[in-house]
Design a protein around this motif. Structure first.
Motif, PDB file in Angstrom:
ATOM      1  N   ASP A  53       0.839  -1.192   0.000  1.00  0.00           N
ATOM      2  CA  ASP A  53       0.000   0.000   0.000  1.00  0.00           C
ATOM      3  C   ASP A  53       0.879   1.248   0.000  1.00  0.00           C
ATOM      4  O   ASP A  53       1.888   1.317   0.694  1.00  0.00           O
TER       5      ASP A  53
ATOM      6  N   ASN B  23       0.797   5.658   0.001  1.00  0.00           N
ATOM      7  CA  ASN B  23       0.011   6.870   0.225  1.00  0.00           C
ATOM      8  C   ASN B  23      -0.412   7.474  -1.109  1.00  0.00           C
ATOM      9  O   ASN B  23       0.381   7.579  -2.048  1.00  0.00           O
ATOM     10  N   ASP B  24      -1.681   7.870  -1.208  1.00  0.00           N
ATOM     11  CA  ASP B  24      -2.207   8.390  -2.473  1.00  0.00           C
ATOM     12  C   ASP B  24      -1.431   9.591  -2.988  1.00  0.00           C
ATOM     13  O   ASP B  24      -1.415   9.857  -4.189  1.00  0.00           O
TER      14      ASP B  24
ATOM     15  N   LYS C 209      -1.501   0.616  -9.543  1.00  0.00           N
ATOM     16  CA  LYS C 209      -2.843   0.671  -8.953  1.00  0.00           C
ATOM     17  C   LYS C 209      -3.901   0.603 -10.053  1.00  0.00           C
ATOM     18  O   LYS C 209      -5.027   1.038  -9.870  1.00  0.00           O
TER      19      LYS C 209
ATOM     20  N   ASP D 101      -5.822  -0.496  -3.395  1.00  0.00           N
ATOM     21  CA  ASP D 101      -4.476   0.006  -3.179  1.00  0.00           C
ATOM     22  C   ASP D 101      -3.493  -0.680  -4.118  1.00  0.00           C
ATOM     23  O   ASP D 101      -3.867  -1.455  -4.991  1.00  0.00           O
TER      24      ASP D 101
END
Length: 258
Positions: free
Chosen positions: A34, A36-37, A78, A119
């Motif tokens: 995962d 962070n966006d 993603k 994610d």
């Protein structure tokens, strides 16, 4: 020297102690990849680096600033493109959807997390002509610890799923072999066919388009994990490279003693 991009992982600490003589810990590593966006310029982009570090594991790619067109090894993605959006129930392509397909799209609507999120996951590309990394995954603390992989999730890319749904011929297949190494010796290996058109009436054709979890416990204590693709595409478009697959949720039992 390898340059690492560090990505957070989840670790469940089982036991640890700290004293004047050193440090000892054992835990279960959950490498879910995962990110962070804010690290992503757009939702369907990819992140490629010569080396990614997820906790004590390093994931390698032959990419470099000097050879930006080379992408052999691992890439963060993603991008989701389920096969049902590309091919109808009769096996016909849906023309308007084909522009969504890139080599880094997974053929599912989610990543492989238990809560089925959206994610990041990793995409592996095997390109023997470009030159693969010496090893694909490395336990970076092997000199003072052990790493025992326990499970992993694999899936096809949208392009591979599309090929096997619409174009594959009898005898075509896509197999991934996962091999562990320690002190220069092979520990064991695990194989899985993501797609198989070698079937008979007793063993029908198969195609994986959802995340498949594999047991890796037979690999034992490893320093390196390598991935190999064995595939046949007898009817693919000339110049089309289909030697990609998706990976997520690599779990391992880690022991550290310093």
């Amino acid at each position: 020297m390898k340059r690492f991009a560090f990505i957070a992982v989840t670790a469940l600490l089982a036991a640890s102690c700290l004293s004047d003589t050193g440090y000892e810990a054992s835990y279960t590593l959950f490498a879910t990849f995962d990110v962070n966006d804010t690290s992503w310029p757009e939702s369907d982009s990819i992140i490629v680096n010569r080396a990614f570090a997820f906790g004590p594991l390093g994931f390698y790619n032959s990419y470099s600033e000097e050879t930006p067109d080379v992408n052999a090894g691992w890439t963060l993605s993603k991008s989701h493109c389920p096969i049902a959006s590309l091919v109808d129930d009769e096996g016909n392509l849906i023309p308007s959807a084909q522009t969504r397909v890139t080599p880094f799209c997974v053929s599912d609507t989610t990543d492989a997390r238990p809560n089925q999120g959206r994610d990041a996951f990793l995409v592996f590309h095997e390109d023997l002509n470009a030159g693969m990394p010496e090893h694909h995954v490395e336990f970076l603390q092997a000199s003072f610890g052990t790493c025992n992989p326990t499970q992993i999730s694999l899936n096809t890319t949208a392009a591979v799923a599309r090929y096997f749904r619409t174009s594959a011929q009898q005898g075509d297949y896509f197999k991934v072999t996962i091999t562990g190494y320690r002190d220069g010796n092979e520990t064991s290996s695990v194989e899985y066919c993501l797609a198989d058109h070698r079937g008979s009436a007793d063993s029908p054709d198969s195609l994986t388009t959802e995340w498949k979890t594999l047991n890796l416990m037979r690999l034992g204590n490893v320093q390196y994990i390598d991935f190999d693709i064995d595939a046949q595409f007898s009817n693919n478009t000339e110049g089309e490279d289909l030697n990609y697959f998706c990976m997520d949720n690599l779990f391992a039992s880690i022991y550290i003693s310093q």
